[in-house]
Design an enzyme around this catalytic site. Sequence first.
Site, short mmCIF file in Angstrom:
data_model
loop_
_atom_site.label_atom_id
_atom_site.label_comp_id
_atom_site.label_asym_id
_atom_site.label_seq_id
_atom_site.Cartn_x
_atom_site.Cartn_y
_atom_site.Cartn_z
N ARG A 56 29.62 -59.76 -8.78
CA ARG A 56 29.99 -58.46 -8.21
C ARG A 56 29.35 -58.29 -6.84
O ARG A 56 28.49 -59.05 -6.40
CB ARG A 56 29.56 -57.34 -9.15
CG ARG A 56 30.26 -57.33 -10.51
CD ARG A 56 31.74 -57.01 -10.37
NE ARG A 56 31.91 -55.74 -9.69
CZ ARG A 56 31.93 -54.54 -10.29
NH1 ARG A 56 31.82 -54.48 -11.61
NH2 ARG A 56 32.09 -53.43 -9.60
N TYR A 62 32.97 -61.23 -18.93
CA TYR A 62 34.01 -61.04 -19.94
C TYR A 62 33.67 -61.98 -21.09
O TYR A 62 33.63 -63.20 -20.92
CB TYR A 62 35.39 -61.36 -19.38
CG TYR A 62 35.92 -60.33 -18.42
CD1 TYR A 62 36.48 -59.15 -18.88
CD2 TYR A 62 35.89 -60.55 -17.04
CE1 TYR A 62 36.98 -58.20 -18.00
CE2 TYR A 62 36.38 -59.61 -16.15
CZ TYR A 62 36.92 -58.44 -16.64
OH TYR A 62 37.41 -57.50 -15.77
#
Length: 635
Positions: free
Chosen positions: A260, A269
């Site tokens: 990020r 995920y």
Amino acid sequence: MQFHLDGFRPGDPTHHPAATAQDDPAGNGADVDVLIVGSGPAGLTLAAQLAMFPSIRTRIVERKPGPLELGQADGIACRTMEMFNAFGFADRVMKEAYWVNEVTFWKPQDGDGPIMRHGRIRDTEEGLSEFPHVILNQARVHDFYLEAMRHARAPLQPDYGLQLADLTIPDDPAQPVEARLRPVGAEDDSRDQIVRARYVVGCDGARSQVRRRIGRDLRGEAANQAWGVMDVLAYTDFPDIRLKSAIHSAHEGNILIIPREGGYLVRLYIELDKLAEDERVASKNITRETLIAAAQRILHPYVLEVKEVAWWSVYEIGQRLTDRFDDLPADAPASRMPRVFIAGDACHTHSPKAGQGMNVSMQDSFNLGWKLAAVLSGQADAGLLRSYSAERQEVARELIDFDREFARMFSARPKTAEDDGEGVDPAEFQRYFVQHGRFTAGTATRYRRSELTGADTHRHLATGFPVGMRFHSAPVVRLADARPMQLGHVAQADGRWRIYLFADAQGVAPGSGLARLCERLDREGSVLRRHTPAGANPDAVFDIRAVLQQPHQSLSMDDLPGLLWPRKGRHGLRDYEKAFCADPAAGDIFDLRGIDRERGCMVVVRPDQYVAQVLPLEDDATLGEYFAGVLRLAG
């Protein structure tokens, strides 16, 4: 960017003086042209587009109490960045975001051991776009849109804390659609608001009330697979934590790592247990500790010590789609026009790992926005709005098909020598990723032949600008000031059509194909004049730009035809930004886009940046026929 056309104005040029067409700066009137339900990415894209038009009354409502602050989607495709540039904030996104440059692939050693890296590739192919694939919190994307809306020509901001309670669509097309809005948490209808709108657009997510009111259903099937997602600050010795990484472990499941923005935050995920038939993920009582433990098992032998969880959620993989994106019945007569539309998750849902949901949703409403503006401003008949569902439903279907296979391959365990046929070879997954790179970048969309997408008869004149696909920018040098730039960056989300004139070998010399075309287009009764309102700037509807083959040092502005050096605005000032030259140092656009150097060509581009026609310079007759089928004659 251009400003000061109608007089000197100090301050930030992106902050437009407020227009007077709206009932109020929040767009909170009871009678509006467009009511947008939902302020997610699709709703804000549409609102930002319509806020460009002072004559259009728009209202956007949102059931949440305020703007999104964190979480949800984060992947921004190259094609979306091209769109953001038209809205004026792509550079700000690039400055803040994480750039996805490469992807690594991990699998078990010897099919059954600890994980090892087995592949490393570019995330997107060279030259696919001038913009990168980036990662940025969806809330920041909302912030940029909200700021653009506040400072637009028709200032607009969401009206929070309101939900749709009812929607009435009268049989009489001359009567407005009536929406009943209710404050969230209200116990009765005593504080309901009635809003009458010419058009209503539901951008209100997978549980869309607008979709339900027009009788549409999301149809599809779940994959019975639970996944968790977490944004974390963590200590780890995993070497690829700052690279997008797809990890298949031998027995503990799979992880997709998405770094990020900010240098430290990372999204995980995480594959969880299979769900039983008809089992819901909510019944599993999954906690964030469950997700952390699963991630640690998958990454073993590497260490993962989660220090802070910024956001987390669990979800089920599923692909669902509606049959239409508007309120028209399948057997509706040609005379009936749509008045209620749905966009984004309201009409298609899928897994988030391919990073397509937010991107495709915004492209939905970018497609719809310019069409609504054209109809509401009187440029086009309402029949134009029928093309929205036809074009975007097909794109969503392609997305669903891609996502189903992508999710299946990612969720499958790695194939081994003793495999029973259910596993997936990690190398095969990597090949699938590369093969569909243009799809995930958002650049593979191609609209079929229609009233808006012309025939590909003259594809040989510009092989790099396929009709029906997005206009692929390339470097040029602006003639007037020798500024190197991207040609596609002249386009703003302002509802105008772009017509790029690529000069033939004779350039602007008298008698050249370009010079003769400019002369014809500048005459009374030409296609440009027929569709441009009297008294408007000459480029109010059609933004004409020319690209010349000659070096910019060998040309002068006074060599140009008048069409390419027009006078505009209340002072009658010259526009110096209509002509460009190829830039061999950065890449000659004629070579990069396969443009016929001897003959040149016209490339007609829709307001949503898709190529509508490629025509010879001498064929302004076909150009006129095309626009006669799309636009009204100007009054």
